[in-house]
Scaffold this motif. Structure first.
Motif, PDB file in Angstrom:
ATOM      1  N   UNK A 148       0.828  -1.206   0.000  1.00 10.14           N
ATOM      2  CA  UNK A 148       0.000   0.000   0.000  1.00 10.14           C
ATOM      3  C   UNK A 148       0.860   1.252   0.000  1.00 10.14           C
ATOM      4  N   UNK A 149       1.928   1.246   0.797  1.00 12.20           N
ATOM      5  CA  UNK A 149       2.828   2.400   0.844  1.00 12.20           C
ATOM      6  C   UNK A 149       3.523   2.579  -0.501  1.00 12.20           C
ATOM      7  N   UNK A 150       3.979   1.488  -1.086  1.00 14.23           N
ATOM      8  CA  UNK A 150       4.638   1.560  -2.393  1.00 14.23           C
ATOM      9  C   UNK A 150       3.689   2.086  -3.456  1.00 14.23           C
ATOM     10  N   UNK A 151       2.432   1.649  -3.401  1.00 11.67           N
ATOM     11  CA  UNK A 151       1.442   2.116  -4.374  1.00 11.67           C
ATOM     12  C   UNK A 151       1.224   3.624  -4.243  1.00 11.67           C
ATOM     13  N   UNK A 152       1.148   4.111  -3.006  1.00  7.22           N
ATOM     14  CA  UNK A 152       0.935   5.549  -2.788  1.00  7.22           C
ATOM     15  C   UNK A 152       2.098   6.350  -3.354  1.00  7.22           C
ATOM     16  N   UNK A 153       3.340   5.899  -3.087  1.00  8.41           N
ATOM     17  CA  UNK A 153       4.499   6.634  -3.599  1.00  8.41           C
ATOM     18  C   UNK A 153       4.582   6.572  -5.120  1.00  8.41           C
ATOM     19  N   UNK A 154       4.186   5.444  -5.705  1.00  8.92           N
ATOM     20  CA  UNK A 154       4.148   5.352  -7.165  1.00  8.92           C
ATOM     21  C   UNK A 154       3.136   6.352  -7.738  1.00  8.92           C
ATOM     22  N   UNK A 155       1.980   6.435  -7.103  1.00  6.84           N
ATOM     23  CA  UNK A 155       0.958   7.376  -7.568  1.00  6.84           C
ATOM     24  C   UNK A 155       1.430   8.822  -7.405  1.00  6.84           C
ATOM     25  N   UNK A 156       2.135   9.127  -6.294  1.00  6.65           N
ATOM     26  CA  UNK A 156       2.641  10.481  -6.079  1.00  6.65           C
ATOM     27  C   UNK A 156       3.644  10.873  -7.164  1.00  6.65           C
ATOM     28  N   UNK A 157       4.557   9.955  -7.479  1.00 10.84           N
ATOM     29  CA  UNK A 157       5.531  10.251  -8.538  1.00 10.84           C
ATOM     30  C   UNK A 157       4.830  10.478  -9.873  1.00 10.84           C
ATOM     31  N   UNK A 158       3.805   9.688 -10.116  1.00 11.52           N
ATOM     32  CA  UNK A 158       3.096   9.788 -11.394  1.00 11.52           C
ATOM     33  C   UNK A 158       2.332  11.105 -11.515  1.00 11.52           C
ATOM     34  N   UNK A 159       1.587  11.468 -10.460  1.00  6.79           N
ATOM     35  CA  UNK A 159       0.749  12.663 -10.570  1.00  6.79           C
ATOM     36  C   UNK A 159       1.582  13.944 -10.566  1.00  6.79           C
ATOM     37  N   UNK A 160       2.701  13.955  -9.816  1.00  8.83           N
ATOM     38  CA  UNK A 160       3.514  15.172  -9.781  1.00  8.83           C
ATOM     39  C   UNK A 160       4.415  15.305 -11.004  1.00  8.83           C
ATOM     40  N   UNK A 161       4.472  14.257 -11.822  1.00  7.84           N
ATOM     41  CA  UNK A 161       5.171  14.388 -13.106  1.00  7.84           C
ATOM     42  C   UNK A 161       4.291  15.067 -14.153  1.00  7.84           C
ATOM     43  N   UNK A 162       3.004  15.275 -13.813  1.00  5.18           N
ATOM     44  CA  UNK A 162       2.081  15.952 -14.716  1.00  5.18           C
ATOM     45  C   UNK A 162       2.156  17.459 -14.477  1.00  5.18           C
ATOM     46  N   UNK A 163       2.553  18.201 -15.488  1.00  3.24           N
ATOM     47  CA  UNK A 163       2.682  19.644 -15.345  1.00  3.24           C
ATOM     48  C   UNK A 163       1.384  20.320 -14.963  1.00  3.24           C
ATOM     49  N   UNK A 164       0.270  19.852 -15.524  1.00  2.00           N
ATOM     50  CA  UNK A 164      -1.027  20.466 -15.226  1.00  2.00           C
ATOM     51  C   UNK A 164      -1.387  20.295 -13.756  1.00  2.00           C
ATOM     52  N   UNK A 165      -1.097  19.117 -13.196  1.00  2.00           N
ATOM     53  CA  UNK A 165      -1.425  18.887 -11.792  1.00  2.00           C
ATOM     54  C   UNK A 165      -0.547  19.744 -10.886  1.00  2.00           C
ATOM     55  N   UNK A 166       0.732  19.889 -11.234  1.00  2.00           N
ATOM     56  CA  UNK A 166       1.635  20.708 -10.433  1.00  2.00           C
ATOM     57  C   UNK A 166       1.174  22.167 -10.411  1.00  2.00           C
ATOM     58  N   UNK A 167       0.763  22.684 -11.543  1.00  2.00           N
ATOM     59  CA  UNK A 167       0.264  24.059 -11.610  1.00  2.00           C
ATOM     60  C   UNK A 167      -1.037  24.213 -10.813  1.00  2.00           C
ATOM     61  N   UNK A 168      -1.875  23.180 -10.873  1.00  2.00           N
ATOM     62  CA  UNK A 168      -3.123  23.195 -10.122  1.00  2.00           C
ATOM     63  C   UNK A 168      -2.839  23.292  -8.624  1.00  2.00           C
ATOM     64  N   UNK A 169      -1.826  22.554  -8.149  1.00  2.00           N
ATOM     65  CA  UNK A 169      -1.476  22.578  -6.731  1.00  2.00           C
ATOM     66  C   UNK A 169      -0.918  23.937  -6.316  1.00  2.00           C
ATOM     67  N   UNK A 170      -0.146  24.574  -7.177  1.00  2.00           N
ATOM     68  CA  UNK A 170       0.381  25.904  -6.880  1.00  2.00           C
ATOM     69  C   UNK A 170      -0.768  26.903  -6.721  1.00  2.00           C
ATOM     70  N   UNK A 171      -1.762  26.800  -7.591  1.00  2.00           N
ATOM     71  CA  UNK A 171      -2.908  27.704  -7.496  1.00  2.00           C
ATOM     72  C   UNK A 171      -3.687  27.469  -6.202  1.00  2.00           C
TER      73      UNK A 171
END
Length: 369
Positions: free
Chosen positions: A202-225
């Protein structure tokens, strides 16, 4: 037909969960005034209590997401209701402001976060095909609470004092258990559990998902906003009653103005959810335009804030253009990262928003002091 009725029951139960279990943070400004009356010699510590409580709704998002991934949305809501009950209960019996910071600010704040995250994510799973309207209705429950609870909290403080208010708010938080019985676990949630049976996986899955979503430029910009608007909005919500009182309004008038903010916010959440469900409407455009308008309104507040009509105008603008974002977070998140990564992505959004919620009032409080 049976499936539609079931989904309607879940949506209404989610609305009541949001109404009873997540809206007290919007009364933090009224509670803040009550704590200041009791602890006049510790104004800076009192700021920490309100800032932690209101910010942990978002700041504890990753903890709530872990609870959802490890347990379920329903179990997370049960746990959050219990924590809120304990936090408010303890706060009603202690005289030390430092303990209140922990029990009210941290324990009850964590409980509010679990109730909110579990409710919104359960709605996202059950309405994954078109989440905008359902999410708008559910988060409108918090808007209803903002309309009711500032006046209700002010009445409780005047009648029973801040200690009696905490005691009664603990009972309100426990009522979430009743409506949570109507929310079941969706098959998509069960499918996520089947992919990670052990804690390590479960922990490995969460970290895999975190790496995947933060590699998306649109998601990173969304978080900054999200960080930018949360820093400013929570400062307004927490310190606005104090500002209204300092510019000539009574405590009751300040509570009425905050209730006005809640009423408009309730309608804004529903109408924004309906608008975002139209495929011809870009939810991201609604999201961006709202904060442009709110920013301009806040810029001119010092010019109009000394007059009651100006305070009414700003409360209306704050309710309309700050509340609708909660109807847009889930559909925008699903659009960017997909339904499978939604719990982890949503938890990170709440964490980033919570950091802003915490920083803003502390800086604003020191400026006021």
């Amino acid at each position: 037909m049976r499936r539609q009725r079931r989904r309607a029951v879940i949506m209404l139960a989610g609305l009541m969960n949001a109404f009873l279990g997540t809206n007290i943070g919007y009364s933090a400004g009224i509670i803040h005034l009550g704590l200041l009356e009791k602890h006049k010699k510790s104004p800076n510590v009192v700021f920490w209590a309100g800032a932690l409580f209101s910010s942990l709704l978002c700041l504890a998002g990753p903890i709530s997401s872990v609870a959802v991934n490890a347990l379920s949305c329903r179990s997370t809501i049960f746990l959050g209701s219990f924590l809120s009950f304990v936090g408010f209960m303890v706060s009603s019996f202690v005289s030390s402001i430092e303990i209140v910071v922990f029990s009210y600010g941290i324990v009850a704040g964590l409980g509010q976060s679990m109730i909110y995250s579990g409710t919104v994510l359960a709605t996202g799973f059950h309405f994954h095909d078109n989440p905008s309207v359902a999410t708008g209705v559910v988060v409108a429950g918090a808007g209803m609470g903002v309309a009711v609870f500032p006046m209700f909290t002010e009445f409780l403080i005047e009648t029973y004092g801040i200690d009696g208010t905490f005691l009664l708010l603990s009972a309100v938080s426990l009522q979430v258990v009743v409506f949570n019985m109507c929310i079941d676990t969706h098959e998509l949630e069960n499918n996520r559990k089947e992919t990670s049976m052990t804690f390590k996986m479960k922990v490995e899955l969460i970290f895999q998902e975190l790496r995947k979503i933060f590699s998306m430029g649109a998601y990173l910009q969304f978080c900054i906003s999200i960080f930018c608007w949360s820093t400013s909005v929570n400062t307004s919500v927490l310190l606005l009653p104090q500002y209204y009182v300092s510019t000539g309004s009574s405590h009751t008038e300040a509570a009425i103005l905050m209730s006005l903010y809640g009423i408009t916010g309730c309608f804004s959440r529903i109408l924004t959810g309906l608008a975002a469900s139209d495929p011809r409407v870009d939810g991201k455009l609604l999201y961006m335009g709202s904060y442009i308008i709110l920013g301009l309104s806040t810029f001119f507040l010092p010019l109009i804030g000394n007059y009651f009509p100006g305070k009414v105008f700003y409360s209306l603008m704050l309710g309309i253009y700050s509340s609708n974002v909660w109807s847009l977070l889930t559909p925008i998140t699903i659009e960017i990262v997909g339904i499978q990564q939604m719990p982890t992505a949503f938890g990170m959004e709440l964490l980033i928003g919570g950091i802003g919620f915490l920083i803003g009032p502390i800086i604003g409080g020191k400026t006021c002091t």
